[in-house]
Design an enzyme around this catalytic site. Structure first.
Site, PDB file in Angstrom:
ATOM      1  N   ASP A  62       0.530  -3.922  -8.380  1.00 29.65           N
ATOM      2  CA  ASP A  62       0.116  -2.603  -8.863  1.00 29.65           C
ATOM      3  C   ASP A  62       1.264  -1.620  -9.017  1.00 29.65           C
ATOM      4  OD1 ASP A  62       0.460  -2.415  -6.121  1.00 29.65           O
ATOM      5  OD2 ASP A  62      -1.515  -1.574  -5.706  1.00 29.65           O
ATOM      6  N   ASP A 434       1.975   1.900   4.308  1.00 25.82           N
ATOM      7  CA  ASP A 434       0.970   0.890   4.669  1.00 25.82           C
ATOM      8  C   ASP A 434       1.315   0.034   5.883  1.00 25.82           C
ATOM      9  OD1 ASP A 434      -0.601   1.712   2.528  1.00 25.82           O
ATOM     10  OD2 ASP A 434       0.270   0.249   1.167  1.00 25.82           O
TER      11      ASP A 434
END
Length: 721
Positions: A62, A434
């Site tokens: 992405d 993350d």
């Protein structure tokens, strides 16, 4: 002459914009660039086996570009690192396509965001499997990092004509090229383009026909979510298609050429988040008969959608589908060998080996099978070779039971902070999106301890080392069991702060430790950008007190020599603030330095008290040698985004300075060995990695080695050739 302490305690002084001698044109220096290995850590949104070449596989991400699998070396090769600063929006891959008749041809549709502030998309086309590219800019926007990014593929070579390509967009309908992607035009399509929504979610060949998923239907009776064309000109709604919440959004489709059946996965939302219902349906293309073949229907607390789907090219009726957004029972792959009459959950017998990428345990004893599973692929030459992408990695199996990350070479971490310690086992500590903080004992293997635990963070917001006591490191970030921690062994192990300010739960921000580690300053910024007063601790996080004179939301920076001194730059007023009492109070120093943007970086040269460097993006680079009392503009570069220091060159007394900025016409990575009087470019046009403005640091032990944070290509480290 007043002492530095006296200068700091005086009234605010306007910046002195004197000019250093003009530079020569920046030369270049050959560097070898590699990833500091972490192993994945980002959303793999698509995997594509070439149907006619054994071992030829492509993957898309992405925000981290596209990759080709190198079967001989057993690793992924990055294909889009040449994308530069100005084209950062093209590092997200919306879709990819191969030509079954021409194995060397590869197409990528690029565009990370479809928002008004993002640039238009582009299509890359290659005749050598992605080694070299030609580019066509599009007049529309794509959204590789938006909802629905796991759908697809939205790009397809027409099954009847290799010169014809189809591209499905989110907001601008269907596009068509008849010259192998060199030019594009709008194609006639029954569904009207929408300013918001998903648009075309996938394009798939079924024999000589092409099917297109449409993600903007409402799921009600009569709503259309699947179209097809048999002649490449006219499109029609596919009759009898499923409706209802569980079939609202067609996510992916795969065609079984043996049985001439099309399998379609559906969900009530495009994903990867927000799905609570879904289904799987089979269309017999010979007579238009639909059959629901959903393995397990969502219900009760077990909510999820369906995502990936792949058919076995060697065995008729053998199909693999994935659940998605199934948090309660954990996502799985279901496999059928009888065209969907019965299914087996591959998770139930799976043995996961994550020894190569230990962070996948996420601080627990055992790893999970995965989440955000929308990319599923089945090797056309090996029925037992299945791979699937997750929000953090790519798992593969060769026997349908034993699974391990098939991720070597694919690095997608969004990196926020970097430290290269002056001593100890680790040459690098990284703060990441993350996956929190990682301690890199080796640059060629994923950190053996995985991501830092106690507590485990999602995204790191702050990372700092006490300059005169490098064994002491602190970190901040988004955690489920505390948002701050300290280490007394250089970042190898961690202990949560005994307490944390209440605001830290909702707005953890950057953190600093003074030179000897006796004082902490923690700044707070909510995810929506709202700043809050900073907090100070002088007892290793046991108690905290508000610092009312600290500029809200600023990043605290500690002087590397004097434990009583901290600095902070206020972007709202363009003013440098300093403290001479260990962070208890701050006073304004030089002003008039506003960048017109909240993004900036204040760095202090190692081992030198009061030697500050201020990067103000396109407003340039400034330096102060009196603790921020006055600043001089550095004329050798006109743009500075991030700056760091490393070991001095042989014979030099000042540390090497590393810069992401511009000394000429374009943004690049530079090194200076003479205090920014001159620069050499150390990256090249093949190694640019899109946006690289978060952090850079040299290695204090090895001259020339530099670590660079990227937004989607992990930590890149370079060394002179």
């Amino acid at each position: 002459m007043p002492s530095r302490r006296a200068v700091l305690a005086g009234a605010a002084v306007a910046a002195v914009l004197t000019t250093l001698p003009s530079p020569a044109v920046a030369a270049s220096h050959a560097y070898r660039w590699r990833n500091a290995v972490i192993g994945g850590t980002g959303f793999v949104t698509g995997v594509l086996f070439h149907p006619s070449v054994r071992g030829l596989v492509y993957a898309r991400t992405d925000i981290g570009g596209g990759y080709r699998w190198d079967e001989r070396d057993g690793r992924w090769v990055a294909l889009t690192d040449h994308i530069g600063w100005d084209d950062w929006n093209l590092l997200g891959v919306e879709a990819m396509a191969v030509d079954p008749r021409h194995p060397d041809r590869l197409y990528l549709a690029l565009g990370t965001y479809a928002q008004s502030w993002a640039g238009n998309g582009a299509v890359l086309r290659s005749e050598d499997r992605g080694s070299t590219w030609q580019r066509t800019d599009l007049a529309v926007k794509l959204g590789a990092n938006e909802d629905g990014r796991g759908c697809g593929e939205r790009l397809l070579v027409d099954p009847r004509d290799s010169d014809t390509l189809w591209l499905g967009t989110r907001h601008d309908g269907l596009r068509k090229s008849t010259d192998r992607g060199a030019t594009w035009r709008a194609a006639s399509f029954p569904a009207p383009p929408a300013a918001a929504g998903q648009g075309v979610t996938f394009l798939v060949a079924a024999g000589r026909a092409v099917y297109a998923g449409w993600g903007d239907g409402d799921g009600t009776a009569g709503a259309v979510n699947l179209y097809r064309t048999s002649d490449g000109t006219t499109w029609e709604a596919v009759p009898g298609q499923p409706t209802g919440t569980a079939a609202k959004v067609p996510v992916r489709a795969a065609y079984d050429r043996h049985t001439r059946e099309l399998y379609v996965t559906y969900a009530d939302a495009p994903g990867p988040n927000g799905q609570a219902d879904g289904s799987v349906h089979r269309l017999r293309t010979t007579d238009g008969e639909w059959t629901e073949v959903t393995p397990v229907k969502p219900g009760g607390s077990d909510t999820f959608g369906y995502g990936g789907v792949a058919v076995d090219a060697r065995r008729p009726g053998t199909v693999v589908v994935s659940t998605n957004n199934r948090w309660a029972a954990v996502d799985t792959l279901y496999r059928t060998t009888d065209a969907g009459r019965t299914w087996t959950s591959l998770k139930d017998t799976a043995v996961l080996d994550v020894s190569e990428t230990p962070y996948l345990k996420w601080g627990e004893d055992e790893p999970k099978f995965g989440w955000w599973i929308q990319a599923v692929a089945l090797d056309p030459y090996d029925s037992r070779h299945v791979v699937y992408g997750t929000g953090a990695t790519l798992y593969g199996t060769r026997d349908l039971r034993h699974w391990a990350p098939q991720i070597r070479g694919l690095e997608e971490t969004s990196v926020r902070q970097l430290i290269s310690p002056p001593a100890g086992k680790a040459h690098l500590i990284s703060g990441n999106g993350d996956i929190g903080v990682m301690y890199h004992e080796s640059l060629t293997a994923s950190p053996a301890r995985g991501m830092a635990d106690n507590p485990v963070f999602g995204t790191a917001t702050g990372l700092a080392q006490a300059a005169a006591r490098p064994s002491y490191v602190v970190r901040a970030g988004w955690g489920d069991h505390g948002n701050g921690a300290w280490s007394n062994d250089g970042g190898r192990t961690w202990t949560p702060f005994p307490a944390q300010p209440a605001i830290a739960k909702d707005a953890p921000g950057p953190i600093a430790a003074n030179a000897d580690g006796s004082v902490l300053l923690w700044s707070f910024v909510h995810w929506d950008g709202t700043p809050y007063p900073a907090q100070r601790s002088a007892d290793n996080g046991a108690t905290w007190s508000e610092v009312s004179t600290f500029p809200k939301g600023a990043t605290p920076v500690a002087d590397p020599v004097d434990p009583s001194v901290f600095y902070a730059f206020d972007t709202a007023t363009g003013t440098l603030h300093a403290s001479t009492d260990g962070g208890l109070t701050f006073a304004a120093r030089a002003g008039g330095l506003s960048s017109g943007d909240r993004e900036f970086q204040l760095a202090v040269a190692p081992g030198r008290s009061g030697d500050l460097w201020l990067s103000l993006k396109w407003n340039g680079l400034y330096r102060s040698t009196d603790g921020g009392g006055t600043f001089t503009k550095v004329s050798t570069c006109w743009a500075s985004y991030t700056l760091g220091f490393g070991r001095a060159a042989p014979g030099a007394s000042y540390p090497a300075v590393y810069l992401v900025g511009s000394t000429g016409t374009g943004t690049a990575v530079y090194r200076s060995d003479d205090e920014a009087k001159s620069w050499v470019r150390i990256n090249d046009d093949r190694h640019q990695w899109g946006w690289i403005g978060a952090a850079i640091t040299g290695d204090p032990r090895i001259h020339g080695r530099v670590y660079l944070a990227t937004n989607g290509r992990g930590v890149q480290y370079g060394e002179p050739v």
